[in-house]
Design a protein around this motif. Structure first.
Motif, PDB file in Angstrom:
ATOM      1  N   VAL A  70      -0.093  19.678  -8.055  1.00  0.00           N
ATOM      2  CA  VAL A  70       0.016  20.439  -9.278  1.00  0.00           C
ATOM      3  C   VAL A  70       0.588  20.343 -10.979  1.00  0.00           C
ATOM      4  O   VAL A  70       1.832  20.420 -10.477  1.00  0.00           O
ATOM      5  N   LYS A  71      -0.547  20.495 -11.694  1.00  0.00           N
ATOM      6  CA  LYS A  71       0.087  20.948 -12.858  1.00  0.00           C
ATOM      7  C   LYS A  71       0.057  21.689 -14.029  1.00  0.00           C
ATOM      8  O   LYS A  71      -1.396  22.274 -13.564  1.00  0.00           O
ATOM      9  N   ALA A  72       0.564  22.272 -14.455  1.00  0.00           N
ATOM     10  CA  ALA A  72      -0.059  23.759 -14.750  1.00  0.00           C
ATOM     11  C   ALA A  72       0.288  23.497 -16.514  1.00  0.00           C
ATOM     12  O   ALA A  72       1.168  24.240 -17.238  1.00  0.00           O
ATOM     13  N   PRO A  73      -0.552  23.775 -17.181  1.00  0.00           N
ATOM     14  CA  PRO A  73      -0.900  22.996 -18.704  1.00  0.00           C
ATOM     15  C   PRO A  73      -0.754  24.024 -18.954  1.00  0.00           C
ATOM     16  O   PRO A  73      -1.495  25.090 -18.767  1.00  0.00           O
ATOM     17  N   ASP A  74      -0.215  24.371 -20.442  1.00  0.00           N
ATOM     18  CA  ASP A  74      -0.508  26.091 -20.889  1.00  0.00           C
ATOM     19  C   ASP A  74      -1.293  26.076 -21.759  1.00  0.00           C
ATOM     20  O   ASP A  74      -1.463  27.273 -21.936  1.00  0.00           O
ATOM     21  N   TRP A  75      -1.633  26.109 -21.736  1.00  0.00           N
ATOM     22  CA  TRP A  75      -3.977  25.772 -21.777  1.00  0.00           C
ATOM     23  C   TRP A  75      -4.489  24.963 -21.899  1.00  0.00           C
ATOM     24  O   TRP A  75      -4.848  24.333 -21.507  1.00  0.00           O
ATOM     25  N   ALA A  76      -5.838  25.888 -20.570  1.00  0.00           N
ATOM     26  CA  ALA A  76      -7.059  24.294 -20.794  1.00  0.00           C
ATOM     27  C   ALA A  76      -8.526  25.037 -20.596  1.00  0.00           C
ATOM     28  O   ALA A  76      -8.181  26.263 -20.426  1.00  0.00           O
ATOM     29  N   TYR A  77      -9.335  24.535 -20.483  1.00  0.00           N
ATOM     30  CA  TYR A  77     -10.691  25.189 -20.452  1.00  0.00           C
ATOM     31  C   TYR A  77     -11.605  24.202 -19.801  1.00  0.00           C
ATOM     32  O   TYR A  77     -11.403  23.207 -20.171  1.00  0.00           O
ATOM     33  N   ILE A  78     -11.955  24.950 -18.690  1.00  0.00           N
ATOM     34  CA  ILE A  78     -12.505  24.694 -17.660  1.00  0.00           C
ATOM     35  C   ILE A  78     -14.319  25.334 -18.067  1.00  0.00           C
ATOM     36  O   ILE A  78     -14.505  26.100 -18.060  1.00  0.00           O
ATOM     37  N   PRO A  79     -14.987  24.244 -18.390  1.00  0.00           N
ATOM     38  CA  PRO A  79     -17.067  24.397 -19.290  1.00  0.00           C
ATOM     39  C   PRO A  79     -17.259  25.437 -17.857  1.00  0.00           C
ATOM     40  O   PRO A  79     -18.593  26.090 -18.522  1.00  0.00           O
ATOM     41  N   SER A  80     -17.291  25.376 -16.941  1.00  0.00           N
ATOM     42  CA  SER A  80     -17.953  25.431 -15.612  1.00  0.00           C
ATOM     43  C   SER A  80     -17.724  25.256 -14.499  1.00  0.00           C
ATOM     44  O   SER A  80     -16.784  24.241 -14.123  1.00  0.00           O
ATOM     45  N   ILE A  81     -17.367  26.577 -13.070  1.00  0.00           N
ATOM     46  CA  ILE A  81     -17.440  26.829 -11.927  1.00  0.00           C
ATOM     47  C   ILE A  81     -17.883  26.632 -10.797  1.00  0.00           C
ATOM     48  O   ILE A  81     -18.888  27.577 -11.870  1.00  0.00           O
ATOM     49  N   ARG A  82     -17.962  26.452 -10.461  1.00  0.00           N
ATOM     50  CA  ARG A  82     -19.023  26.497  -8.781  1.00  0.00           C
ATOM     51  C   ARG A  82     -18.494  27.707  -8.064  1.00  0.00           C
ATOM     52  O   ARG A  82     -19.660  27.648  -7.101  1.00  0.00           O
ATOM     53  N   VAL A  83     -17.779  28.016  -7.836  1.00  0.00           N
ATOM     54  CA  VAL A  83     -17.304  29.165  -6.838  1.00  0.00           C
ATOM     55  C   VAL A  83     -16.654  30.421  -7.968  1.00  0.00           C
ATOM     56  O   VAL A  83     -16.958  30.877  -8.936  1.00  0.00           O
ATOM     57  N   GLN A  84     -16.568  31.631  -6.948  1.00  0.00           N
ATOM     58  CA  GLN A  84     -16.680  32.853  -7.599  1.00  0.00           C
ATOM     59  C   GLN A  84     -14.736  33.043  -8.338  1.00  0.00           C
ATOM     60  O   GLN A  84     -14.373  32.665  -7.242  1.00  0.00           O
ATOM     61  N   ARG A  85     -14.600  33.810  -9.383  1.00  0.00           N
ATOM     62  CA  ARG A  85     -13.435  33.401  -9.323  1.00  0.00           C
ATOM     63  C   ARG A  85     -11.917  34.217  -8.213  1.00  0.00           C
ATOM     64  O   ARG A  85     -11.312  34.163  -8.838  1.00  0.00           O
ATOM     65  N   GLN A  86     -13.069  34.714  -7.417  1.00  0.00           N
ATOM     66  CA  GLN A  86     -11.263  35.480  -7.155  1.00  0.00           C
ATOM     67  C   GLN A  86     -11.172  33.934  -5.391  1.00  0.00           C
ATOM     68  O   GLN A  86     -10.006  33.951  -5.482  1.00  0.00           O
ATOM     69  N   GLU A  87     -12.456  33.591  -5.625  1.00  0.00           N
ATOM     70  CA  GLU A  87     -11.793  31.846  -4.792  1.00  0.00           C
ATOM     71  C   GLU A  87     -10.966  30.845  -5.451  1.00  0.00           C
ATOM     72  O   GLU A  87     -10.465  30.249  -5.066  1.00  0.00           O
ATOM     73  N   VAL A  88     -10.916  31.561  -7.444  1.00  0.00           N
ATOM     74  CA  VAL A  88      -9.696  30.350  -7.777  1.00  0.00           C
ATOM     75  C   VAL A  88      -8.366  31.377  -8.508  1.00  0.00           C
ATOM     76  O   VAL A  88      -7.969  30.942  -9.770  1.00  0.00           O
ATOM     77  N   LYS A  89      -8.412  32.360  -7.300  1.00  0.00           N
ATOM     78  CA  LYS A  89      -7.395  32.564  -8.001  1.00  0.00           C
ATOM     79  C   LYS A  89      -5.464  32.619  -8.214  1.00  0.00           C
ATOM     80  O   LYS A  89      -5.051  32.739  -9.185  1.00  0.00           O
ATOM     81  N   ARG A  90      -5.512  31.090  -7.521  1.00  0.00           N
ATOM     82  CA  ARG A  90      -3.612  31.007  -7.132  1.00  0.00           C
ATOM     83  C   ARG A  90      -3.502  29.437  -7.851  1.00  0.00           C
ATOM     84  O   ARG A  90      -2.943  29.539  -8.575  1.00  0.00           O
ATOM     85  N   SER A  91      -5.228  29.211  -7.896  1.00  0.00           N
ATOM     86  CA  SER A  91      -5.115  27.484  -8.710  1.00  0.00           C
ATOM     87  C   SER A  91      -6.606  27.644  -8.715  1.00  0.00           C
ATOM     88  O   SER A  91      -7.532  27.732  -8.035  1.00  0.00           O
ATOM     89  N   TYR A  92      -6.608  26.040  -9.322  1.00  0.00           N
ATOM     90  CA  TYR A  92      -7.763  25.109  -9.225  1.00  0.00           C
ATOM     91  C   TYR A  92      -7.831  23.827  -9.071  1.00  0.00           C
ATOM     92  O   TYR A  92      -7.105  22.829  -9.800  1.00  0.00           O
ATOM     93  N   THR A  93      -9.176  23.484  -8.817  1.00  0.00           N
ATOM     94  CA  THR A  93      -9.149  22.195  -7.596  1.00  0.00           C
ATOM     95  C   THR A  93     -10.241  21.913  -8.950  1.00  0.00           C
ATOM     96  O   THR A  93     -11.697  21.722  -7.490  1.00  0.00           O
TER      97      THR A  93
END
Length: 242
Positions: A70-93
């Motif tokens: 797990v890395k936590a960059p200071d800022w990151a941009y992800i152009p699209s997610i396929r899940v509901q936002r509550q599913e990425v509340k703690r982290s993003y894969t």
């Protein structure tokens, strides 16, 4: 989901609910402000699609050789997610929950954060993780005190190459359709260097306070023009319509 990079087995799995994430505060008081400024101008300009995701000091995950990284960059941009936002509340894969980030940024501070670390062994360094594991197209390193900006693009050999700025000292980010550069000025009582976005026409993407000031100035100019026109009409013996 399984993929590979060199001799590494990479799987894209959701972070277990019992996985303990680092809970340390950011090591530079300017980091939250720098990140918020980048996001705000994108939002005001309508440059954030509904299914995009921006993260700030937020865990981005991959499993490398059966070990969670797990890395936590200071800022990151992800152009699209396929899940509901509550599913990425703690982290993003990535791959599992959506696209690979197209940009990750690290803001340098006095604390050694390993932004240049190519350490391949567990836990891998940030540079290695972004380049070899995630394959993030753009890696940005910014030193806010000196205003020094480094922009690296991933080449066809999956290696980061340092980019040269254009004539305006900015860097074109293809995936964003925007240029990134350094701007000096005041925001939130901080005088210093900031990262800013410019569109394809070279127009600066404004912050909210700047938009308000611009609208006020435009109204004042319009009012002054109207008053001058009214004075000219009266001088000509014509009473202007109110």
């Amino acid at each position: 989901m399984l993929s590979s990079s060199a001799n590494y087995e990479i799987t894209w799995e959701k972070l277990p609910d019992d996985f303990v994430l680092d809970d340390e505060p950011v090591d530079n008081i300017n980091q939250p402000s720098l990140a918020a400024a980048l996001t705000e101008s994108l939002e005001i300009a309508g440059k954030l699609p509904a299914n995009s995701l921006i993260t700030t000091n937020y865990g981005i995950c991959a499993t490398v050789n059966q070990k969670i990284v797990v890395k936590a960059p200071d800022w990151a941009y992800i152009p699209s997610i396929r899940v509901q936002r509550q599913e990425v509340k703690r982290s993003y894969t990535p791959q599992l929950q959506g696209a690979i980030p197209v940009i990750v940024m690290e803001f340098l501070s006095d604390t050694e954060g390993g932004e240049y670390s190519i350490k391949p062994t567990y836990p891998p360094g940030k540079w290695f993780f972004y380049e070899q594991i995630l394959g993030v197209p753009n890696y940005i390193i910014f030193e806010p005190d000196a205003g020094e900006l480094e922009v690296y693009h991933l080449d066809e050999q999956r290696r980061y190459q340092l980019q040269a700025p254009d004539a305006h000292n900015r860097y074109w980010i293809t995936q964003m359709g925007l240029s990134l550069g350094v701007w000096q000025g005041i925001r939130e009582n901080r005088t210093g260097y900031w990262l800013r976005w410019w569109d394809e026409h070279g127009e600066l993407l404004l912050w909210g306070s700047e938009s308000v000031n611009q609208e006020r100035q435009e109204k004042e100019i319009a009012q002054q023009r109207a008053e001058r026109l009214a004075a000219q009409l009266r001088a000509a013996g014509i009473e202007p319509e109110i």
